[in-house]
Each structure stands twice: as C-alpha cells, then as structure tokens.
Design a protein around this motif. Structure first.
Motif, PDB file in Angstrom:
ATOM      1  N   ARG A  75       0.874  -1.395  -0.067  1.00 21.21           N
ATOM      2  CA  ARG A  75      -0.098  -0.009  -0.099  1.00 21.21           C
ATOM      3  C   ARG A  75       0.773   1.212   0.148  1.00 21.21           C
ATOM      4  NH1 ARG A  75      -5.114  -0.166   3.843  1.00 21.21           N
ATOM      5  NH2 ARG A  75      -6.156  -2.290   3.355  1.00 21.21           N
ATOM      6  N   VAL A  79       0.500   4.256  -2.716  1.00 17.99           N
ATOM      7  CA  VAL A  79       0.072   5.544  -2.330  1.00 17.99           C
ATOM      8  C   VAL A  79       1.266   6.662  -2.751  1.00 17.99           C
ATOM      9  CG1 VAL A  79      -0.297   7.437  -0.554  1.00 17.99           C
ATOM     10  CG2 VAL A  79      -1.217   5.207  -0.344  1.00 17.99           C
ATOM     11  N   ALA A  82       0.855   7.208  -6.636  1.00 13.79           N
ATOM     12  CA  ALA A  82      -0.297   8.075  -6.765  1.00 13.79           C
ATOM     13  C   ALA A  82      -0.152   9.528  -6.485  1.00 13.79           C
ATOM     14  CB  ALA A  82      -1.331   7.622  -6.094  1.00 13.79           C
ATOM     15  N   ASN A  83       0.481   9.721  -5.284  1.00  8.45           N
ATOM     16  CA  ASN A  83       0.798  11.112  -4.877  1.00  8.45           C
ATOM     17  C   ASN A  83       1.653  11.813  -5.800  1.00  8.45           C
ATOM     18  OD1 ASN A  83      -0.812  11.151  -2.713  1.00  8.45           O
ATOM     19  ND2 ASN A  83       0.959  10.536  -1.229  1.00  8.45           N
ATOM     20  N   VAL A 108      -3.347   2.634  -7.890  1.00 10.25           N
ATOM     21  CA  VAL A 108      -2.915   3.935  -7.915  1.00 10.25           C
ATOM     22  C   VAL A 108      -4.047   4.694  -8.766  1.00 10.25           C
ATOM     23  CG1 VAL A 108      -1.565   5.666  -9.566  1.00 10.25           C
ATOM     24  CG2 VAL A 108      -0.576   3.523  -8.213  1.00 10.25           C
ATOM     25  N   CYS A 111      -6.628   5.501  -5.998  1.00 11.14           N
ATOM     26  CA  CYS A 111      -6.029   6.639  -5.233  1.00 11.14           C
ATOM     27  C   CYS A 111      -6.399   8.018  -6.040  1.00 11.14           C
ATOM     28  CB  CYS A 111      -4.516   6.620  -4.877  1.00 11.14           C
ATOM     29  SG  CYS A 111      -4.364   4.984  -3.872  1.00 11.14           S
ATOM     30  N   ASN A 115      -8.641  10.705  -4.460  1.00  6.98           N
ATOM     31  CA  ASN A 115      -7.799  11.629  -3.742  1.00  6.98           C
ATOM     32  C   ASN A 115      -7.395  10.920  -2.125  1.00  6.98           C
ATOM     33  OD1 ASN A 115      -6.174  14.058  -3.242  1.00  6.98           O
ATOM     34  ND2 ASN A 115      -7.833  14.870  -1.666  1.00  6.98           N
ATOM     35  N   ILE A 116      -6.821   9.330  -2.103  1.00 14.38           N
ATOM     36  CA  ILE A 116      -6.281   8.802  -1.235  1.00 14.38           C
ATOM     37  C   ILE A 116      -4.910   9.355  -1.078  1.00 14.38           C
ATOM     38  CG2 ILE A 116      -5.817   6.583  -0.483  1.00 14.38           C
ATOM     39  CD1 ILE A 116      -8.177   5.555  -2.000  1.00 14.38           C
ATOM     40  N   LEU A 122      -6.842   3.616   1.692  1.00 17.53           N
ATOM     41  CA  LEU A 122      -7.269   2.410   0.912  1.00 17.53           C
ATOM     42  C   LEU A 122      -8.339   1.636   1.567  1.00 17.53           C
ATOM     43  CD1 LEU A 122      -4.010   1.609  -0.845  1.00 17.53           C
ATOM     44  CD2 LEU A 122      -6.194   2.299  -2.012  1.00 17.53           C
TER      45      LEU A 122
END
Length: 389
Positions: A75, A79, A82-83, A108, A111, A115-116, A122
């Motif tokens: 995870r 993240v 994704a960020n 991803v 996310c 907006n995770i 998640l």
C-alpha cells in the motif's frame, strides 16, 4: 444443461506483435491523453533502455515516472506513486513491468480518483470476506484516469478487474475488485520480455498455467471457459519449454503471452478459482514468496488433494498436455522441474512453523471457499501445505 453468466469487462483493445513504444503512442493518440505517467519496473528502468524508448516516443506528453513498486504491491508504494502522479496532473497511467507493477497501477487509479493520500485511505475500497466465504464488494466511482498495461511477465493480471495489494503492517495481501480498474488497453510485445529474468518469466508462466488449470476445474466451469483454458495450456506448455531451450525464441515468447491472455478468459468474466490461487495469495503477502513461485510449489499438490472430487476433469488436462495416461499433477510437476523452478515450500523458504499462520490467513481469501474439494477449516489448508512440504 449448463447455466451461468459471463461478465464482460471494460477493456477496449489488446494489441499484440507490435513494438511496445509504437503501439503505445498509437493508443495515447486514440485516447487523447495529454499527461502520461509511467509506473515501471525498477530493473527495467535502470538496466535497459526500454523505458527511455517510451519516454522519447511520448515526447511532450510524458509527465513523470515511478520505478519503486516492490513485489506484491504494498500500500505505501501505491500511495507514494499516486501522490507523485497526482502532482503531475496525470490523465493516463501506463504500467510497464511485471504483475506487481500492473496491480499497483490499478490501485493507483483508485487513489487518484478518490484523493487517497495515505495507506489507511485504501481501507474502505478493499474486498472483505467473512467466515463463510461470502464477499462484500465496496461500491465507488470508477477511476477516470485509465491504465494502459505493457506486461513483461506472464501473470496475466493486466486483463483482470482485480488487484492484489499488500498491507505490510498485517503481512497480508488483500483484494481490490472493481470493474472500473481494468486497464483500457493491453500491449503484448514478446520482444520486451527478453529483458525479464529467466526465473521470473518461466515461473509466472506456471502462474498462467495455474490460471488455466483452476479455471478448467472451477465450480463455475462452462464450455466457453473450458475451450480457452485447454488451448491456453497447450500454448503455454509449448512456449515455456521452447523459451527454456532458447531464450531468444521471440515467437515462443509471444505464444506465452497469448497463452497467458487466454488463461485469464474465465477469471476476467467471473470464474472463481481454488486453493492454489488462494494459498498463493497468502504465500505472497505473508511469506513474501514471488508470484510465479507460489504456483510452482502449490499447483501440483492442490491437484493431488482435489483429485478425489475431479479426477475425470483432470484427465482432460493430461490430454491437453499430450500425455493422457499420466496424472495431471505429475505432468505439471514435471513441467515445473523441466523449467528449473522450485517444487516444494522449503525451496522458497517456507517452513512448517509458518503453516498455522498461513492457513489462518487463507480463511480470509475468497477463493479458499470455492476450491472444488470443500475447504472450511484451516486444518484442511494445512493438509495441502504438508503435501507441498
């Protein structure tokens, strides 16, 4: 008379036999993407020029790259990727690598849509399995940032609307299932798999064999899935043995990719699998065994354990492998040995002291409960693990 439902996914295209960079640019043009983010395998990025070819081909549409997705798609790495992608205003994600990269990419996109920003974000999106094996699929908006997958291994996850993501805190791989996370396109290019380490290519080939076998033996089996599974088995058997003999046999590599695609026919349209996959998920997330190795060490022994309830069906597998007078479990074991892959749990560092925890975690995987021979207790899982020890 057979009854059932075939669920169709939202994938639009599969392109095969073309150079991946060329095919990708054509897809980006078709989709109309402006900011393309790459999630790629670390070794592929650092030790080959394949990623550079794609970046050059994309030109000004390339907006960023992430190459730090560990095995089993934890995870925190999802993240992190994704960020970074969000900061680049990404409107299309391209994954280029093995199964962990592909599955990580699916998460991803979740996310990005929701907006995770951290690993706990998640949690509401994962599939939950109760003690009876019933699954709860969370409902949520499908990702608007879609994914194009360019696989370099044979796990086949690029065709699936399911991602296996590991919660490192629990050492547990969990499923995220939503039809909206299926990639929009897949590009199958045998030439780029020449960079894949032999052990990884061949072991994930056995993973694809596992897909075909457990699809054919599924509680949900039907004529549509049967044909794809049996032909997949033939293609994979031929392709894998040829690649083992000659790593530069690109035709054989392409056959393997096509066989892996066919092996997913049932899975992507609703087929439930069995204990080899269920135990494999747990071996990956809990014991950190690579994707392909889990099938190498489990599939022959699951076949042996299940034979009392589906021996006649297993005979068709033997026929597809060209030796109808030999048990399917022995034929698969022989193929694993011929390819030089591990055959026992001890070969991949799993000891009997881990069996209790592994079996307990298996009762959290939905495919434990759809094994052809009924499994309802951890003790039954331990029986299978002991066969593989």
């Amino acid at each position: 008379m057979q009854k059932g439902t075939i669920n169709l996914g939202i994938m639009e295209r599969v392109i095969f036999g073309q150079p991946s960079a060329t095919a990708l640019v054509e897809e980006v043009d078709r989709i109309g993407a402006k900011n393309v983010f790459l999630l790629v395998g670390g070794t592929l990025n650092k030790e080959t020029d394949e990623v550079k070819k794609i970046v050059k081909a994309l030109g000004h549409r390339f907006c960023g790259v992430h190459d730090r997705m560990p095995a089993h798609s934890p995870r925190d790495a999802v993240v992190e990727c994704a960020n970074l992608a969000r900061s680049c205003n990404t409107d299309l994600l391209v994954t280029f690598g093995g199964g962990s990269v592909t599955d990580g990419g699916k998460a991803v996109t979740i996310c990005l849509e929701h907006n995770i920003l951290d690993v706990d974000g998640l949690e509401p999106f994962r599939t939950v399995v109760n003690e009876k094996g019933n699954r709860r699929f969370p409902e949520y908006e499908a990702p608007t940032v879609r994914q194009i997958a360019i696989p370099t291994t044979l796990s086949g996850g690029e065709f699936n609307a399911r991602a296996g993501i590991t919660d490192s805190r629990l050492k547990l791989k969990q499923s995220f299932v939503h039809r909206g996370i299926m990639p929009i396109s897949v590009i199958l290019d045998g030439a780029i798999t020449r960079h894949t380490p032999e052990w990884l290519f061949l072991s994930t080939g056995i993973r694809a064999v596992d897909h075909a076998v457990e699809t054919y033996l599924s509680l949900d089996a039907n004529d549509y899935w049967d044909g794809a599974a049996l032909h997949s088995l033939k293609l994979l058997h031929e392709g894998l043995t040829r690649v083992k003999q000659d790593a530069d046999d690109l035709e054989a590599r392409q056959k393997c990719l096509m066989g892996a695609w066919l092996s997913m026919t049932g899975i992507v349209s609703g087929c439930r699998l069995g204990a080899s996959h269920a135990i494999g998920h747990i071996l990956g997330g809990t014991a950190n065994v690579p994707h392909g190795y889990t099938s190498c060490v489990m599939l022959p022994h699951v076949l042996a354990w299940n034979r009392s309830v589906n021996g006649e069906r297993q005979h068709s597998l033997s026929m597809a492998l060209g030796q109808p007078d030999v048990l399917a479990a022995k034929l698969i074991a022989s193929l694993v040995e011929e390819l030089g892959m591990p055959q026992k749990l001890g070969d991949v560092g799993v000891t009997q002291s881990q069996f209790v925890d592994l079996a307990k975690n298996c009762m959290l995987d939905d495919w434990t409960f759809s094994n052809p021979r009924m499994i309802r207790t951890p003790e039954q899982v331990i029986e299978i693990l002991e066969l593989a020890s």
